[in-house]
Design a protein around this motif. Structure first.
Motif, PDB file in Angstrom:
ATOM      1  N   MET A 278       0.839  -1.192   0.000  1.00  0.00           N
ATOM      2  CA  MET A 278       0.000   0.000   0.000  1.00  0.00           C
ATOM      3  C   MET A 278       0.878   1.247   0.000  1.00  0.00           C
ATOM      4  SD  MET A 278      -1.267  -0.114   3.982  1.00  0.00           S
ATOM      5  CE  MET A 278      -2.132   1.449   3.847  1.00  0.00           C
ATOM      6  N   MET A 279       0.293   2.379  -0.345  1.00  0.00           N
ATOM      7  CA  MET A 279       1.018   3.639  -0.307  1.00  0.00           C
ATOM      8  C   MET A 279       0.588   4.465   0.899  1.00  0.00           C
ATOM      9  SD  MET A 279       1.595   5.057  -4.175  1.00  0.00           S
ATOM     10  CE  MET A 279      -0.139   5.158  -4.602  1.00  0.00           C
ATOM     11  N   VAL A 280       1.581   5.098   1.512  1.00  0.00           N
ATOM     12  CA  VAL A 280       1.358   5.978   2.663  1.00  0.00           C
ATOM     13  C   VAL A 280       2.234   7.202   2.451  1.00  0.00           C
ATOM     14  CG1 VAL A 280       1.590   6.207   5.175  1.00  0.00           C
ATOM     15  CG2 VAL A 280       0.913   4.016   4.185  1.00  0.00           C
ATOM     16  N   ASP A 281       1.752   8.378   2.803  1.00  0.00           N
ATOM     17  CA  ASP A 281       2.615   9.549   2.682  1.00  0.00           C
ATOM     18  C   ASP A 281       3.437   9.710   3.958  1.00  0.00           C
ATOM     19  OD1 ASP A 281       1.151  11.016   4.602  1.00  0.00           O
ATOM     20  OD2 ASP A 281       0.005  12.116   3.103  1.00  0.00           O
ATOM     21  N   LEU A 282       4.392  10.635   3.935  1.00  0.00           N
ATOM     22  CA  LEU A 282       5.313  10.762   5.057  1.00  0.00           C
ATOM     23  C   LEU A 282       4.745  11.564   6.216  1.00  0.00           C
ATOM     24  CD1 LEU A 282       8.801  10.999   3.327  1.00  0.00           C
ATOM     25  CD2 LEU A 282       7.382   9.011   3.901  1.00  0.00           C
ATOM     26  N   ASP A 283       3.440  11.839   6.150  1.00  0.00           N
ATOM     27  CA  ASP A 283       2.707  12.351   7.299  1.00  0.00           C
ATOM     28  C   ASP A 283       1.871  11.247   7.942  1.00  0.00           C
ATOM     29  OD1 ASP A 283       3.566  15.056   7.214  1.00  0.00           O
ATOM     30  OD2 ASP A 283       2.217  15.410   5.519  1.00  0.00           O
ATOM     31  N   GLY A 284       1.928  10.052   7.352  1.00  0.00           N
ATOM     32  CA  GLY A 284       1.179   8.912   7.879  1.00  0.00           C
ATOM     33  C   GLY A 284      -0.200   8.735   7.295  1.00  0.00           C
ATOM     34  N   ASN A 285      -0.547   9.517   6.276  1.00  0.00           N
ATOM     35  CA  ASN A 285      -1.868   9.394   5.657  1.00  0.00           C
ATOM     36  C   ASN A 285      -1.903   8.222   4.683  1.00  0.00           C
ATOM     37  OD1 ASN A 285      -2.981  11.859   6.846  1.00  0.00           O
ATOM     38  ND2 ASN A 285      -1.541  12.933   5.498  1.00  0.00           N
ATOM     39  N   VAL A 286      -2.941   7.411   4.786  1.00  0.00           N
ATOM     40  CA  VAL A 286      -3.109   6.262   3.893  1.00  0.00           C
ATOM     41  C   VAL A 286      -3.546   6.748   2.514  1.00  0.00           C
ATOM     42  CG1 VAL A 286      -4.451   4.177   3.467  1.00  0.00           C
ATOM     43  CG2 VAL A 286      -3.642   4.684   5.785  1.00  0.00           C
ATOM     44  N   LEU A 287      -2.807   6.328   1.476  1.00  0.00           N
ATOM     45  CA  LEU A 287      -3.112   6.721   0.110  1.00  0.00           C
ATOM     46  C   LEU A 287      -3.701   5.570  -0.699  1.00  0.00           C
ATOM     47  CD1 LEU A 287       0.146   8.765  -0.641  1.00  0.00           C
ATOM     48  CD2 LEU A 287      -2.036   9.601   0.264  1.00  0.00           C
ATOM     49  N   SER A 288      -3.883   4.426  -0.035  1.00  0.00           N
ATOM     50  CA  SER A 288      -4.476   3.254  -0.679  1.00  0.00           C
ATOM     51  C   SER A 288      -5.772   2.928   0.061  1.00  0.00           C
ATOM     52  CB  SER A 288      -3.524   2.060  -0.629  1.00  0.00           C
ATOM     53  OG  SER A 288      -2.321   2.339  -1.320  1.00  0.00           O
ATOM     54  N   PRO A 289      -6.918   3.391  -0.444  1.00  0.00           N
ATOM     55  CA  PRO A 289      -8.199   3.196   0.243  1.00  0.00           C
ATOM     56  C   PRO A 289      -8.481   1.727   0.549  1.00  0.00           C
ATOM     57  CG  PRO A 289      -8.443   4.723  -1.583  1.00  0.00           C
ATOM     58  CD  PRO A 289      -7.062   4.141  -1.716  1.00  0.00           C
ATOM     59  N   GLY A 290      -8.997   1.504   1.750  1.00  0.00           N
ATOM     60  CA  GLY A 290      -9.387   0.156   2.143  1.00  0.00           C
ATOM     61  C   GLY A 290      -8.263  -0.681   2.714  1.00  0.00           C
ATOM     62  N   LYS A 291      -7.064  -0.142   2.783  1.00  0.00           N
ATOM     63  CA  LYS A 291      -5.929  -0.899   3.314  1.00  0.00           C
ATOM     64  C   LYS A 291      -5.503  -0.351   4.669  1.00  0.00           C
ATOM     65  CE  LYS A 291      -4.076  -2.569  -1.094  1.00  0.00           C
ATOM     66  NZ  LYS A 291      -4.219  -3.988  -0.763  1.00  0.00           N
ATOM     67  N   GLN A 292      -4.939  -1.241   5.493  1.00  0.00           N
ATOM     68  CA  GLN A 292      -4.575  -0.882   6.861  1.00  0.00           C
ATOM     69  C   GLN A 292      -3.066  -1.006   7.053  1.00  0.00           C
ATOM     70  OE1 GLN A 292      -6.484   0.248   9.474  1.00  0.00           O
ATOM     71  NE2 GLN A 292      -4.554   0.461  10.575  1.00  0.00           N
TER      72      GLN A 292
ATOM     73  N   SER B 223       0.568  -1.086   9.112  1.00  0.00           N
ATOM     74  CA  SER B 223       1.024  -1.585  10.403  1.00  0.00           C
ATOM     75  C   SER B 223       1.075  -0.458  11.416  1.00  0.00           C
ATOM     76  CB  SER B 223       2.418  -2.206  10.245  1.00  0.00           C
ATOM     77  OG  SER B 223       3.042  -2.370  11.500  1.00  0.00           O
ATOM     78  N   ALA B 224       0.911  -0.810  12.681  1.00  0.00           N
ATOM     79  CA  ALA B 224       1.025   0.189  13.750  1.00  0.00           C
ATOM     80  C   ALA B 224       2.432   0.776  13.797  1.00  0.00           C
ATOM     81  CB  ALA B 224       0.684  -0.456  15.089  1.00  0.00           C
ATOM     82  N   GLU B 225       3.405   0.063  13.237  1.00  0.00           N
ATOM     83  CA  GLU B 225       4.800   0.499  13.294  1.00  0.00           C
ATOM     84  C   GLU B 225       5.202   1.330  12.080  1.00  0.00           C
ATOM     85  OE1 GLU B 225       6.716  -3.232  13.749  1.00  0.00           O
ATOM     86  OE2 GLU B 225       5.884  -3.560  15.746  1.00  0.00           O
ATOM     87  N   THR B 226       4.245   1.723  11.258  1.00  0.00           N
ATOM     88  CA  THR B 226       4.557   2.479  10.044  1.00  0.00           C
ATOM     89  C   THR B 226       5.360   3.735  10.337  1.00  0.00           C
ATOM     90  OG1 THR B 226       2.626   1.622   8.871  1.00  0.00           O
ATOM     91  CG2 THR B 226       3.507   3.722   8.106  1.00  0.00           C
ATOM     92  N   PHE B 227       5.090   4.379  11.463  1.00  0.00           N
ATOM     93  CA  PHE B 227       5.787   5.628  11.765  1.00  0.00           C
ATOM     94  C   PHE B 227       7.279   5.412  12.005  1.00  0.00           C
ATOM     95  CE2 PHE B 227       6.631   9.645  14.087  1.00  0.00           C
ATOM     96  CZ  PHE B 227       6.141  10.504  13.119  1.00  0.00           C
ATOM     97  N   LEU B 228       7.671   4.192  12.377  1.00  0.00           N
ATOM     98  CA  LEU B 228       9.100   3.909  12.540  1.00  0.00           C
ATOM     99  C   LEU B 228       9.805   3.923  11.183  1.00  0.00           C
ATOM    100  CD1 LEU B 228       8.935   1.111  15.251  1.00  0.00           C
ATOM    101  CD2 LEU B 228       9.649   3.486  15.568  1.00  0.00           C
ATOM    102  N   HIS B 229       9.075   3.617  10.131  1.00  0.00           N
ATOM    103  CA  HIS B 229       9.608   3.741   8.770  1.00  0.00           C
ATOM    104  C   HIS B 229       9.632   5.215   8.371  1.00  0.00           C
ATOM    105  CE1 HIS B 229       9.227  -0.627   7.497  1.00  0.00           C
ATOM    106  NE2 HIS B 229       8.572  -0.602   8.658  1.00  0.00           N
ATOM    107  N   ILE B 230       8.523   5.896   8.630  1.00  0.00           N
ATOM    108  CA  ILE B 230       8.394   7.301   8.230  1.00  0.00           C
ATOM    109  C   ILE B 230       9.495   8.158   8.838  1.00  0.00           C
ATOM    110  CG2 ILE B 230       6.962   9.366   8.559  1.00  0.00           C
ATOM    111  CD1 ILE B 230       4.506   7.559   8.190  1.00  0.00           C
ATOM    112  N   ILE B 231       9.807   7.935  10.112  1.00  0.00           N
ATOM    113  CA  ILE B 231      10.787   8.784  10.783  1.00  0.00           C
ATOM    114  C   ILE B 231      12.145   8.693  10.115  1.00  0.00           C
ATOM    115  CG2 ILE B 231      11.706   7.189  12.536  1.00  0.00           C
ATOM    116  CD1 ILE B 231      10.540  10.779  13.208  1.00  0.00           C
ATOM    117  N   LEU B 232      12.463   7.525   9.548  1.00  0.00           N
ATOM    118  CA  LEU B 232      13.744   7.354   8.860  1.00  0.00           C
ATOM    119  C   LEU B 232      13.749   8.076   7.519  1.00  0.00           C
ATOM    120  CD1 LEU B 232      14.261   3.626   9.797  1.00  0.00           C
ATOM    121  CD2 LEU B 232      15.747   5.515  10.494  1.00  0.00           C
TER     122      LEU B 232
END
Length: 208
Positions: free
Chosen positions: A62-76, A78-87
């Motif tokens: 799925m796609m997510v922006d670097l503010d944590g917004n989901v760009l792929s409707p209907g997809k969830q 991981s709770a740990e996504t922000f650990l990727h974003i911070i890098l």
């Protein structure tokens, strides 16, 4: 738009390949772990929550922006996504982030005294950036398994502000994070570190 789709497809294929390899090595059991790759300055592609990485397909990304917004409707995500974003926010040179849950990394993160693991005196160290000789050493921080992900991400960010050359980190009783300029380099780092973790664990077992 066509170029964007081609770029996404290439990144997705790399993550799918890495997920299959890691799963079959026992580094991403069940639905554990997460893989991501930068698409541009504002977006990343990442594995969807609850997906088995050994059976990963394009529908498991799925796609997510670097503010944590989901760009792929209907997809969830991981709770740990922000650990990727911070890098990705830290440096445009980080193009992929990989999070594994191997036995060796998990056990070491629990038995090591103190808040860091030092790996030393192994030829494979030379395959990592900035290591020129086999008797060098590399130190990874170990963070507590804080379920407050933004708080954990802030701890990681603070550590990297003080130690910008940190190549990865462990979360106690949980797993390992590393990254690279692209998916190929991040995958290489995972392979090298997992070998080093195995060696370190075996050495500790052999010590009287």
């Amino acid at each position: 738009m066509e170029e964007t789709h081609e770029h996404l497809g290439a990144r997705a294929a790399q993550l799918i390949s890495a997920g299959s390899f890691f799963y079959h090595r026992g580094w991403m059991p069940a639905t554990a772990g997460g893989l991501s790759a930068r698409l541009d300055d504002h977006r990343m592609v990442i594995t969807e929550s609850g997906r088995n990485k050994g059976e990963l397909g394009h529908d498991g990304l799925m796609m997510v922006d670097l503010d944590g917004n989901v760009l792929s409707p209907g997809k969830q995500p991981s709770a740990e996504t922000f650990l990727h974003i911070i890098l990705y926010r830290r440096s445009p040179r980080i193009g992929a982030v990989m999070h594994t849950h191997s036995v060796s990394a998990t056990v070491l993160s629990r038995i090591v005294e103190g808040a860091e693991l030092t790996l030393t005196d192994c030829e494979v160290l030379r395959t990592l950036p900035g290591i020129a000789c086999r008797d060098a050493s590399i130190t990874l921080p170990i963070f507590g398994n804080d379920q407050d992900i933004p708080q954990l991400a802030a701890q990681v960010d603070d550590h990297m502000n003080r130690h910008p050359d940190t190549p990865g980190y462990l979360i106690e009783g949980h797993g390992f994070y590393t990254w690279g300029r692209d998916a190929a380099e991040a995958r290489h780092h995972v392979e090298a570190f997992e070998f080093l973790f195995d060696c370190e664990l075996q050495l500790r077992r052999l010590k009287p």
